[in-house]
Design an enzyme around this catalytic site. Structure first.
Site, PDB file in Angstrom:
ATOM      1  N   CYS A 165       7.297  -5.147  -0.440  1.00  0.00           N
ATOM      2  CA  CYS A 165       6.096  -5.199  -0.818  1.00  0.00           C
ATOM      3  C   CYS A 165       5.721  -6.040  -2.001  1.00  0.00           C
ATOM      4  CB  CYS A 165       5.426  -3.749  -1.099  1.00  0.00           C
ATOM      5  SG  CYS A 165       5.822  -2.553   0.179  1.00  0.00           S
ATOM      6  N   HIS A 305      -0.632  -1.709  -7.845  1.00  0.00           N
ATOM      7  CA  HIS A 305      -0.113  -1.829  -6.685  1.00  0.00           C
ATOM      8  C   HIS A 305      -0.683  -0.702  -6.019  1.00  0.00           C
ATOM      9  CE1 HIS A 305       3.240  -2.165  -3.826  1.00  0.00           C
ATOM     10  NE2 HIS A 305       3.705  -0.957  -4.054  1.00  0.00           N
ATOM     11  N   GLU A 316       2.949   3.672 -12.432  1.00  0.00           N
ATOM     12  CA  GLU A 316       1.799   2.467 -12.900  1.00  0.00           C
ATOM     13  C   GLU A 316       1.164   2.591 -13.878  1.00  0.00           C
ATOM     14  OE1 GLU A 316       0.121  -1.250 -10.480  1.00  0.00           O
ATOM     15  OE2 GLU A 316       0.546   0.572  -9.430  1.00  0.00           O
ATOM     16  N   LYS A 337      -6.169  -1.289  -2.058  1.00  0.00           N
ATOM     17  CA  LYS A 337      -5.402  -0.680  -0.750  1.00  0.00           C
ATOM     18  C   LYS A 337      -6.136   0.723  -0.264  1.00  0.00           C
ATOM     19  CE  LYS A 337      -0.519  -1.855  -1.825  1.00  0.00           C
ATOM     20  NZ  LYS A 337      -0.828  -2.757  -3.115  1.00  0.00           N
ATOM     21  N   HIS A 342      -2.228  -0.721   3.196  1.00  0.00           N
ATOM     22  CA  HIS A 342      -0.877  -1.362   2.406  1.00  0.00           C
ATOM     23  C   HIS A 342      -0.516  -2.449   3.360  1.00  0.00           C
ATOM     24  CE1 HIS A 342       2.298  -2.563  -0.034  1.00  0.00           C
ATOM     25  NE2 HIS A 342       2.999  -1.594  -0.105  1.00  0.00           N
ATOM     26  N   PHE A 403      10.053  -1.862  -2.440  1.00  0.00           N
ATOM     27  CA  PHE A 403      11.306  -1.035  -2.153  1.00  0.00           C
ATOM     28  C   PHE A 403      12.473  -2.016  -2.624  1.00  0.00           C
ATOM     29  CE2 PHE A 403       9.729   1.988   1.566  1.00  0.00           C
ATOM     30  CZ  PHE A 403       9.122   2.479   0.673  1.00  0.00           C
TER      31      PHE A 403
END
Length: 417
Positions: A165, A305, A316, A337, A342, A403
């Site tokens: 991502c 994110h 975060e 998002k 996403h 990831f």
């Protein structure tokens, strides 16, 4: 060596929020959810039956039939976004030094539908290996960058980034670095993704990463909310034209914003989970500020994110408070998002466009679908809940985490001579 300044001169995107930058920005500022039931395959047996698909998409509106059959959907999105950005930048190809113009364009997964189709055909044919000759060149994650390069004849650096991502933010950062080192004049950069397939949805379902709120799909993407249960999948592409400042000025280009700096880091912690104290996220924002030679107090907006996973949102915000201190409470923070889902490898490019448009328009898009804040989060943070807020945005920071522990942050600021 004195580094050159880098500016943004063109934007292009196609995603669930719109088939143009204008449509997309309207979705953002009006806080519109684009989640709906999946139409691309029968999702009746899947835990998640909804996603943020690109609406009213027909490849024949963009490509000849023969050409479209040779392009996976992720590559189609890439070419569409790149063409928008090139037109927006007003690039005259006859006046471009093609040897100093490049393409760095990534995808977290690549041609997932192509791969799925070919494997299913193999099974249907009793394992008789009768593969399409287009199988590999449609599937591989670098082929979108290759197609864009061939379309415009750009012979400078040309490759794909792949970091889950964080992919398209890494692509933007690489283009930024080539330009400020004087190794190129112009780049088409960004990312695209088309993961709404049986394999994509089923795979993420098996990891318990996606929301399963099928009865409440319109509001299922709930970053920072106590009832969040995972991300909502999106699709699409985003492209930016980056140029060395003097090159942009010489051709009379409109300048949207300046790329001020960027950071990259690793969690070195877990395959899919963030570091619980946001260590990698903290480092990447600190690196971006240092690279931009900016103080934390100079950032006005963070496009986080913010995927709406239970641990990710907490980590975060911990990192933001660690880096920004008391200024964290003066920032606007939002996760777009919540509206378009996403986009995996394309997320960074699309969210960079949001950040740039926030700088230009003085509007911060909201985090929608919010009902009640997670008690583990600081209620004093301005998460721009449910409604866009007007404010001067001199500089915006965009975070993307992938990831594998990949982290990337980029800062865009108002352009000034």
């Amino acid at each position: 060596m004195e580094l050159k300044r880098v500016v943004v001169t063109g934007l292009g995107t196609i995603n669930g929020g719109g088939n143009s930058v204008e449509e997309f920005w309207n979705t953002m500022v009006n806080g519109i959810s684009t989640a709906d039931m999946i139409t691309q395959f029968d999702a009746a047996l899947f835990k998640t039956k909804f996603a943020c698909e690109v609406k009213n998409y027909d490849p024949l509106n963009y490509f000849e039939r023969k050409e479209s059959r040779k392009l996976d959907k992720y590559t189609q999105f890439a070419l569409i976004a790149a063409e928008m950005a090139m037109k927006d930048a007003g690039v005259d190809l006859e006046k471009v030094d093609h040897d100093r113009a490049g393409v760095i364009f990534g995808s977290g997964i690549g041609g997932l539908q192509t791969f799925e189709d070919e494997v299913l055909n193999l099974a249907r044919n009793n394992m008789n290996p009768r593969f399409s000759p287009f199988f590999i060149p449609k599937m591989i994650a670098d082929i979108a960058a290759g197609h864009i390069s061939m379309k415009y004849g750009f012979r400078g650096p040309n490759y794909a980034t792949v970091s889950a991502c964080a992919t398209s933010t890494h692509a933007i950062i690489d283009a930024f670095n080539y330009l400020r080192l004087g190794k190129a004049n112009m780049f088409i950069t960004g990312g695209s993704e088309a993961p709404i397939t049986r394999a994509g949805v089923g795979g993420f379902n098996s990891m318990h990463a996606m929301s399963t709120k099928n009865e409440e799909y319109k509001t299922a993407s709930r970053p920072f909310c106590s009832t969040r249960d995972g991300f909502v999948m999106g699709e699409g592409g985003g492209a930016l034209i980056l140029e060395e400042l003097e090159h942009a000025k010489a051709r009379g280009a409109r300048i949207y914003a300046e790329v001020a700096g960027a950071g990259m880091s690793a969690d070195a912690y877990h395959l899919t989970a963030p570091h619980p104290e946001g260590l990698g996220a903290k480092n990447v924002m600190k690196y971006a500020l240092s690279d931009a030679e900016m103080k934390a107090e100079e950032i006005d907006y963070i496009n986080v994110h913010g995927t709406a996973t239970p641990r990710g949102d907490i980590a975060e915000t911990i990192a933001i408070k660690n880096v920004f201190g008391e200024h964290a409470y003066k920032l606007n923070i939002s996760s777009t998002k919540s509206m378009i889902g996403h986009l995996l490898g394309a997320a960074g490019a699309v969210e960079s466009i949001v950040s740039i448009l926030s700088v230009i328009n003085g509007i911060v898009p909201p985090t929608i679908n919010h009902q009640e804040i997670d008690p583990e989060l600081d209620p004093k943070l301005n998460l721009t809940i449910n409604k866009a807020q007007k404010r001067t945005v001199n500089a915006a920071l965009s975070n993307t985490f992938g990831f594998g522990g990949h982290n990337a942050s980029v800062i865009f600021k108002k352009f000034s001579e």
